[in-house]
Design an enzyme around this catalytic site. Structure first.
Site, PDB file in Angstrom:
ATOM      1  CG  HIS A 183      -2.045  -1.005   1.090  1.00  0.00           C
ATOM      2  ND1 HIS A 183      -2.608  -1.642   2.157  1.00  0.00           N
ATOM      3  CD2 HIS A 183      -2.687  -1.470  -0.003  1.00  0.00           C
ATOM      4  CE1 HIS A 183      -3.563  -2.460   1.731  1.00  0.00           C
ATOM      5  NE2 HIS A 183      -3.628  -2.374   0.432  1.00  0.00           N
ATOM      6  NE  ARG A 285      -7.430   0.131  -8.886  1.00  0.00           N
ATOM      7  CZ  ARG A 285      -6.739   1.194  -9.294  1.00  0.00           C
ATOM      8  NH1 ARG A 285      -7.299   2.393  -9.266  1.00  0.00           N
ATOM      9  NH2 ARG A 285      -5.505   1.059  -9.725  1.00  0.00           N
ATOM     10  NE  ARG A 321     -11.188  -4.328 -10.638  1.00  0.00           N
ATOM     11  CZ  ARG A 321     -10.109  -4.053  -9.907  1.00  0.00           C
ATOM     12  NH1 ARG A 321      -8.927  -4.473 -10.297  1.00  0.00           N
ATOM     13  NH2 ARG A 321     -10.222  -3.338  -8.790  1.00  0.00           N
ATOM     14  CD  GLU A 411      -6.862  -9.518 -12.312  1.00  0.00           C
ATOM     15  OE1 GLU A 411      -6.623  -8.737 -11.378  1.00  0.00           O
ATOM     16  OE2 GLU A 411      -7.994  -9.996 -12.549  1.00  0.00           O
ATOM     17  CG  ASN A 434      -0.096  -4.589  -9.722  1.00  0.00           C
ATOM     18  OD1 ASN A 434       0.822  -4.265 -10.457  1.00  0.00           O
ATOM     19  ND2 ASN A 434      -0.855  -3.699  -9.101  1.00  0.00           N
ATOM     20  CG  ASP A 435      -3.668 -10.051  -8.547  1.00  0.00           C
ATOM     21  OD1 ASP A 435      -3.068 -10.390  -7.518  1.00  0.00           O
ATOM     22  OD2 ASP A 435      -4.744  -9.426  -8.530  1.00  0.00           O
ATOM     23  NE  ARG A 445      -0.968  -7.036  -5.566  1.00  0.00           N
ATOM     24  CZ  ARG A 445      -2.021  -6.400  -6.055  1.00  0.00           C
ATOM     25  NH1 ARG A 445      -3.064  -7.093  -6.494  1.00  0.00           N
ATOM     26  NH2 ARG A 445      -2.045  -5.099  -6.128  1.00  0.00           N
ATOM     27  CB  CYS A 482      -5.289  -1.895 -16.535  1.00  0.00           C
ATOM     28  SG  CYS A 482      -5.885  -3.464 -15.858  1.00  0.00           S
TER      29      CYS A 482
END
Length: 549
Positions: A183, A285, A321, A411, A434-435, A445, A482
């Protein structure tokens, strides 16, 4: 002396160190003297105040920070936490000690789970500190104040502190813990603060020491020389010049179009993204509507939010999404079942299929919003899709409700392996790097101890992306990125060389990526991609892509 870590963004900064203050000391392990009900009342009020403060900061911060802080507020209000506190108070603990021990127990459980939940353990630690401060009547530890700009050094930063940093004072962040998708890293990137996380030796830095923070290189130079400082100042000035350049559509040097889109988490962020040159939205999101709610928001409430977004990007493309719940974003109205490893559990499209009414309502709201903004091109995608069967399920459902352009997020490695089947079953694919990196390399991650594996430059990840890019180009199906990888200008060039057709990122990265793309032709991008694919490690891939052809 040079310290190394994982850089966030491309920024550089020079300034004196100022360390975060130490956390509050552990409370005494004394037996309570007050009435149990009175002690529990004090704790209940303290936790409620912490939750209210976090929600206030969330509303002020907006975007990704809002999602993180609202999720942390939910932790402070968790009935299971209060039950654990009550048990300890009944056994004789003071309110302070009961809160401390109860949260420590929950943190240990989350840490043992690893992945997303391990990262939430750090956020829960912030709840503990804030609650302790309330109960003791003292200020909670936070970002220190200074009359002059500084480089903030800490073990890690709580989301509540990162979200509210004074950008006039904080030049850069250096933390000894955290990974590139923690984060702290995500919020630093969104706020355009140069940051380096997971820095060995950061704990030894002392206040007032002059440091040069180079996020692109992932280095912290302690007591830089006059020559190093002068070179850094030139680089900082050049980057500022690029940011001030006229806004133009994303394109390569040979004119090949590469639309540059924005990742957003709230309609209120739209104007800022447009001002920075976003050509549309590559990832919107929708979790901000669902977090902290006892039940799913109504169709009407969702439609209003989506309409505001679509109207802000009239004439452009907006990719939404649907709800990505589960893992670090559990929602009680979807599922309250305990999972040993939620990152591999019931999340994304899997949980939505079990609660199809929630998914149908969201798709209905999106369709109604699209009707109210006919000039905007709405694309809708599902998260955490594993194969062509899940792809077909989502596409058929969305189109039956009137949506025209329907795709999926890549992902999970299985989707890349089955890329030819998937691109034939949907209108577009968007890669969440990321995933995809996490699952390809089996590295949580958000876990700093395996941060070196959480690198989208790894050839294994690049090969997954190439499978999707090749399949998409052969079928005429757009394939975008993305994930945070798109915000790395040098990696953005490689992604285009792998067949990616659009790039979506935090708006703060648009200027750097736009400038870097304009320096290469499509053939040169393909050459860089080919060299990176043949590398043996992420570091080698970076070097190979940067080396002369």
């Amino acid at each position: 002396m040079e310290l190394r870590g994982v850089g966030v963004g491309l920024g550089m900064a020079i300034g004196p160190v100022l360390r975060m203050p130490d956390p509050l000391p552990d409370p005494d392990d004394d037996q309570r003297t007050a009435d149990a009900a009175e002690e529990l009342g004090r704790v209940t009020e303290a936790l409620a105040a912490v939750a209210a403060e976090l929600r206030s900061r969330a509303a002020a911060a907006g975007g990704e920070a809002q999602e993180v802080l609202e999720a942390t507020a939910l932790m402070a209000e968790d009935p299971m936490l209060l039950d654990e506190v009550r048990t300890r108070i009944d056994a004789g603990s003071t309110g302070e000690r009961a809160v401390f021990d109860a949260i420590a127990t929950f943190r240990a459980t989350l840490t043992a789970m690893g992945g997303y939940m391990a990262e939430r353990a750090a956020d829960l630690g912030d709840v503990s500190q804030r609650a302790q401060a309330r109960l003791r009547g003292v200020p909670a530890p936070g970002v220190p104040e200074s009359d002059t700009p500084f480089v903030l050094v800490a073990a890690d930063l709580a989301p509540a502190d990162t979200a509210m940093l004074d950008l006039e004072k904080v030049l850069a962040l250096v933390t000894s813990e955290g990974g590139p998708t923690s984060h702290t890293a995500i919020l630093a990137r969104a706020k355009s603060i140069p940051a380096i996380v997971g820095v060995g030796g950061a704990a030894e830095l002392v206040d007032s020491t002059m440091v040069l923070v180079d996020a692109a290189a992932g280095t912290v130079i302690v007591a830089p020389s006059d020559e190093q400082r002068a070179e850094a100042e030139r680089a900082i000035a050049e980057r500022a010049s690029r940011a001030a350049a006229p806004l133009t559509p994303g394109a390569l040097a040979d004119g090949t179009s590469v639309p540059l889109l924005a990742n957003l988490g709230n309609p209120d962020e739209a104007k800022h993204a447009v001002d920075l040159g976003a050509e549309g939205v590559g990832l919107f999101r929708t979790e901000f509507l669902f977090l902290g709610e006892a039940e799913a928001p109504s169709v009407e409430r969702q439609r209003e939010a989506y309409s505001r977004l679509l109207q802000a990007f009239e004439g452009k493309k907006v990719v939404v999404r649907v709800l990505d719940a589960g893992a670090d974003k559990p929602l009680a109205f979807l599922s309250d079942a305990h999972e040993e490893n939620p990152a591999l559990g019931l999340r994304g499209i899997r949980v939505l299929r079990q609660r199809e009414t929630v998914l149908r309502d969201q798709l209905t709201a999106l369709q109604q919003a699209a009707e109210q903004a006919p000039g905007t091109e709405l694309w809708v995608m599902a998260p955490m899709v594993s194969d062509v069967e899940e792809t077909e399920y989502f596409v058929e459902l969305a189109k039956s409700l009137g949506l025209r352009t329907v795709g999926v997020m890549a992902e999970v490695p299985s989707l890349a392996v089955l890329a030819e089947q998937v691109v034939a079953a949907c209108d577009f694919v968007s890669i969440g790097t990321n995933d995809l990196t996490q699952y390809t390399l089996a590295a949580d991650r958000l876990l700093g101890s395996v941060a070196s594996f959480q690198d989208p430059w790894h050839p294994a990840v690049l090969r997954m992306i190439k499978l999707l890019g090749d399949a998409g180009n052969a079928a005429g199906t757009p394939v975008g990125v993305c994930g945070e990888a798109a915000a790395d200008p040098r990696l953005a060039v490689v992604l285009v060389g792998l067949g990616v057709t659009t790039l979506s990122m935090t708006p703060a990265a648009l200027a750097d990526v736009r400038a870097e793309l304009a320096t290469v032709t499509l053939d040169e991008a393909r050459g860089r991609a080919e060299r990176a694919l043949g590398a043996r490690s992420a570091a080698d891939a970076r070097a190979a892509a940067s080396a002369p052809a």
